[in-house]
Design a protein around this motif. Structure first.
Motif, PDB file in Angstrom:
ATOM      1  N   UNK A  24       0.713  -1.236  -0.034  1.00 15.31           N
ATOM      2  CA  UNK A  24      -0.060  -0.128   0.025  1.00 15.31           C
ATOM      3  C   UNK A  24       0.833   1.319  -0.056  1.00 15.31           C
ATOM      4  N   UNK A  25       2.161   1.111   0.690  1.00 16.78           N
ATOM      5  CA  UNK A  25       2.822   2.318   0.665  1.00 16.78           C
ATOM      6  C   UNK A  25       4.252   2.573  -0.012  1.00 16.78           C
ATOM      7  N   UNK A  26       4.691   1.495  -0.734  1.00 15.99           N
ATOM      8  CA  UNK A  26       5.943   1.405  -1.157  1.00 15.99           C
ATOM      9  C   UNK A  26       6.088   0.180  -2.184  1.00 15.99           C
ATOM     10  N   UNK A  27       7.066   0.461  -3.024  1.00 16.72           N
ATOM     11  CA  UNK A  27       7.385  -0.307  -4.089  1.00 16.72           C
ATOM     12  C   UNK A  27       8.550  -1.072  -3.541  1.00 16.72           C
ATOM     13  N   UNK A  28       8.844  -2.282  -3.726  1.00 13.77           N
ATOM     14  CA  UNK A  28       9.891  -3.159  -3.392  1.00 13.77           C
ATOM     15  C   UNK A  28      11.090  -3.361  -4.588  1.00 13.77           C
ATOM     16  N   UNK A  29      12.252  -2.944  -4.525  1.00 10.85           N
ATOM     17  CA  UNK A  29      12.889  -3.016  -5.652  1.00 10.85           C
ATOM     18  C   UNK A  29      14.201  -3.883  -5.738  1.00 10.85           C
ATOM     19  N   UNK A  30      14.447  -4.137  -4.282  1.00 13.92           N
ATOM     20  CA  UNK A  30      15.695  -5.011  -4.015  1.00 13.92           C
ATOM     21  C   UNK A  30      15.733  -5.502  -2.523  1.00 13.92           C
ATOM     22  N   UNK A  31      16.221  -6.790  -2.424  1.00 13.88           N
ATOM     23  CA  UNK A  31      16.343  -6.896  -0.930  1.00 13.88           C
ATOM     24  C   UNK A  31      17.547  -7.321  -0.702  1.00 13.88           C
ATOM     25  N   UNK A  32      18.139  -7.166   0.422  1.00 10.94           N
ATOM     26  CA  UNK A  32      19.747  -7.307   0.697  1.00 10.94           C
ATOM     27  C   UNK A  32      19.928  -7.907   2.031  1.00 10.94           C
ATOM     28  N   UNK A  33      21.160  -8.583   2.138  1.00  9.46           N
ATOM     29  CA  UNK A  33      21.349  -9.042   3.496  1.00  9.46           C
ATOM     30  C   UNK A  33      22.651  -8.497   3.687  1.00  9.46           C
ATOM     31  N   UNK A  34      22.780  -7.999   5.014  1.00 11.71           N
ATOM     32  CA  UNK A  34      24.042  -7.601   5.517  1.00 11.71           C
ATOM     33  C   UNK A  34      24.477  -8.809   6.659  1.00 11.71           C
ATOM     34  N   UNK A  35      25.622  -9.560   5.982  1.00 11.13           N
ATOM     35  CA  UNK A  35      25.989 -10.902   6.843  1.00 11.13           C
ATOM     36  C   UNK A  35      27.321 -10.476   7.482  1.00 11.13           C
ATOM     37  N   UNK A  36      27.310 -10.700   8.769  1.00 14.17           N
ATOM     38  CA  UNK A  36      28.287 -10.479   9.930  1.00 14.17           C
ATOM     39  C   UNK A  36      28.816 -11.769  10.277  1.00 14.17           C
ATOM     40  N   UNK A  37      30.169 -11.918  10.156  1.00 16.44           N
ATOM     41  CA  UNK A  37      31.163 -13.054  10.625  1.00 16.44           C
ATOM     42  C   UNK A  37      31.920 -12.596  11.655  1.00 16.44           C
ATOM     43  N   UNK A  38      32.033 -13.546  13.010  1.00 16.09           N
ATOM     44  CA  UNK A  38      32.653 -13.121  13.696  1.00 16.09           C
ATOM     45  C   UNK A  38      33.612 -14.258  14.199  1.00 16.09           C
ATOM     46  N   UNK A  39      34.647 -14.136  14.160  1.00 15.76           N
ATOM     47  CA  UNK A  39      35.930 -15.313  14.485  1.00 15.76           C
ATOM     48  C   UNK A  39      36.575 -15.092  15.814  1.00 15.76           C
ATOM     49  N   UNK A  40      36.613 -16.231  16.692  1.00 16.49           N
ATOM     50  CA  UNK A  40      37.031 -16.123  17.995  1.00 16.49           C
ATOM     51  C   UNK A  40      38.684 -16.852  18.001  1.00 16.49           C
ATOM     52  N   UNK A  41      39.310 -16.645  18.917  1.00 16.96           N
ATOM     53  CA  UNK A  41      40.438 -17.190  19.464  1.00 16.96           C
ATOM     54  C   UNK A  41      40.433 -18.691  19.222  1.00 16.96           C
ATOM     55  N   UNK A  42      39.223 -19.290  19.839  1.00 23.00           N
ATOM     56  CA  UNK A  42      39.070 -20.778  19.896  1.00 23.00           C
ATOM     57  C   UNK A  42      38.576 -21.323  18.797  1.00 23.00           C
ATOM     58  N   UNK A  43      38.638 -20.671  17.793  1.00 18.54           N
ATOM     59  CA  UNK A  43      38.530 -20.964  16.250  1.00 18.54           C
ATOM     60  C   UNK A  43      36.879 -21.152  15.876  1.00 18.54           C
ATOM     61  N   UNK A  44      35.971 -20.445  16.695  1.00 14.77           N
ATOM     62  CA  UNK A  44      34.425 -20.517  16.543  1.00 14.77           C
ATOM     63  C   UNK A  44      34.290 -19.230  15.588  1.00 14.77           C
ATOM     64  N   UNK A  45      33.254 -19.653  14.568  1.00 19.57           N
ATOM     65  CA  UNK A  45      32.760 -18.534  13.881  1.00 19.57           C
ATOM     66  C   UNK A  45      31.252 -18.429  13.885  1.00 19.57           C
ATOM     67  N   UNK A  46      30.880 -17.137  14.208  1.00 25.69           N
ATOM     68  CA  UNK A  46      29.452 -17.056  14.562  1.00 25.69           C
ATOM     69  C   UNK A  46      29.173 -16.221  13.370  1.00 25.69           C
ATOM     70  N   UNK A  47      27.925 -16.394  12.924  1.00 23.27           N
ATOM     71  CA  UNK A  47      27.236 -15.501  11.940  1.00 23.27           C
ATOM     72  C   UNK A  47      25.849 -14.762  12.180  1.00 23.27           C
ATOM     73  N   UNK A  48      25.716 -13.902  11.865  1.00 25.31           N
ATOM     74  CA  UNK A  48      24.793 -12.850  12.034  1.00 25.31           C
ATOM     75  C   UNK A  48      24.130 -12.229  10.967  1.00 25.31           C
ATOM     76  N   UNK A  49      22.969 -11.867  10.927  1.00 19.08           N
ATOM     77  CA  UNK A  49      22.303 -11.085   9.549  1.00 19.08           C
ATOM     78  C   UNK A  49      21.385 -10.130   9.931  1.00 19.08           C
ATOM     79  N   UNK A  50      21.397  -8.964   9.147  1.00 20.19           N
ATOM     80  CA  UNK A  50      20.246  -8.119   9.096  1.00 20.19           C
ATOM     81  C   UNK A  50      19.818  -8.049   7.650  1.00 20.19           C
ATOM     82  N   UNK A  51      18.620  -7.426   7.300  1.00 18.74           N
ATOM     83  CA  UNK A  51      18.278  -7.158   5.805  1.00 18.74           C
ATOM     84  C   UNK A  51      17.739  -5.818   5.666  1.00 18.74           C
TER      85      UNK A  51
END
Ligand SMILES: [Mg+2]
Length: 370
Positions: A24-51
């Motif tokens: 009703x109030x907008x046209x959608x032209x593109x969808x994008x993800x910002x992807x965050x990867x956080x790496x630790x000293x113990x070798x763990x990788x965490x992933x997070x996302x916003x759009x």
């Protein structure tokens, strides 16, 4: 026993939306993800996302330049401490919007690290026992013809969904009588047993929304979402008093404070805050607790692969939203992301979020390295 954050990497991936979909109030032209990867000293990788639909470059830059340097050397388990620090650090440049998309993605990645370190899926860390959660299909754009609208809804039901959400507010919200006719056609096509959710995307004032609600009540909608501008909290409350159809809102609220104001004003029945924007899991756990204190429903907006852990753990968690619009980019960014089966999302039996990036795709399509 502690761990230390060593490196933060941010990717930006987007996909054009074909066909000029509009609500009703907008046209959608593109969808994008910002992807965050956080790496630790113990070798763990965490992933997070916003759009985002627009502004992903700003989100990425904020994380790269302002947030990431302050994470290096910190303990990834200190989610509460870090959240409060960033809330203070960033408060002068925005307590809503892209700033909170950035903070949310980082917080989600930290929780993914916690789950992976403890070898537990996040819903277990949140105290949940459910391993699957109902999900509804979400589409039905106002730019569709009546025939397209009904055909897509029927396709959703054929794919196993028992709950379907469509947009109302055709012609930029100027013709609610046409919306009533479209809802009638949907109900007649889908029969009485399919739950029908209606999303007006902020398009009316309270009086117009109330009149619409009273006219479609005979078609038994499960909820009406954002019938008025999201910031018109008095208008939402007035709408809510005018109908017994549950009122959904909250996808445009940020933090526990935004949701508190909806609850204090008695302006919501089903809170739809989005953890990838509202402040990540750290904040969504507080938002979920607030909704329990007010005895209202909790049904986060979109990003079903992130939210399924929260809804599974919340006693008042109702269902997830799967936007058909996001299916393509979600399936490309994540390898083996769960898909609904018979209207249920099943939580992967994997630690953390249970999601793995398709790194070949993400790296090949990363707009952030250009
Ligand atoms: Mg919506």
């Amino acid at each position: 026993m502690s761990d230390t954050i060593e490196r933060v990497v941010v990717h930006l991936v987007s996909a054009p939306v074909p066909g000029g979909l509009a609500d009703a109030t907008r046209k959608v032209e593109s969808i994008g993800f910002t992807i965050v990867r956080i790496f630790t000293a113990n070798g763990v990788e965490g992933i997070g996302v916003t759009y985002h639909e627009v502004g992903g470059e700003a989100t990425k830059t904020l994380i790269d330049k302002a947030i990431a340097p302050r994470l290096i050397g910190r303990d990834p388990f200190d989610t509460e401490v870090l959240w409060q620090e960033f809330f203070g650090y960033l408060r002068g440049v925005g307590r809503k919007g892209l700033t909170f998309g950035a903070l949310s993605a980082v917080d989600i990645a930290l929780w993914d690290i916690k789950g992976k370190t403890l070898n537990l899926p996040l819903y277990k860390l949140f105290g949940g026992g459910r391993t699957s959660v109902p999900v509804y299909a979400s589409g039905g754009w106002t730019s569709y013809s009546d025939e397209q609208l009904v055909d897509e809804a029927q396709m959703m039901v054929d794919r196993g969904y028992s709950k379907v959400k469509v947009k109302v507010g055709v012609e930029a919200g100027t013709n609610p009588r046409r919306d009533v006719i479209r809802v009638k056609k949907l109900r007649e096509a889908l029969g009485p047993d399919v739950a029908l959710l209606l999303d007006a995307n902020n398009c009316w004032d309270a009086a117009t929304g109330a009149r619409f609600a009273n006219r479609v009540a005979e078609y038994d909608p499960l909820l009406i979402e954002e019938p008025v501008f999201a910031d018109d909290i008095p208008g939402l409350a007035r709408f809510k008093r005018s109908t017994d159809i549950p009122l959904g809102t909250g996808e445009h609220e940020y933090t526990r404070f935004g949701v508190r104001d909806l609850l204090l004003a008695d302006a919501v029945d089903i809170v739809q805050a989005d953890g990838t924007r509202a402040g990540g899991f750290t904040e969504m756990l507080k938002i979920a607790a607030l909704t329990q204190a007010w005895n209202v429903g909790f049904a986060p907006h979109a990003m079903e692969n992130i939210h399924l852990h929260l809804v599974a753990a919340a006693p008042n968690g109702l269902f997830l939203e799967r936007l058909l619009l996001f299916e393509e980019v979600t399936s490309r960014v994540f390898a083996d992301a769960p898909v609904p089966i018979d209207g249920q999302m099943h939580i992967p039996d994997l630690p953390g979020l249970g999601l793995n990036l398709d790194l070949d795709y993400v790296l090949a399509n990363d707009e952030g390295t250009a």
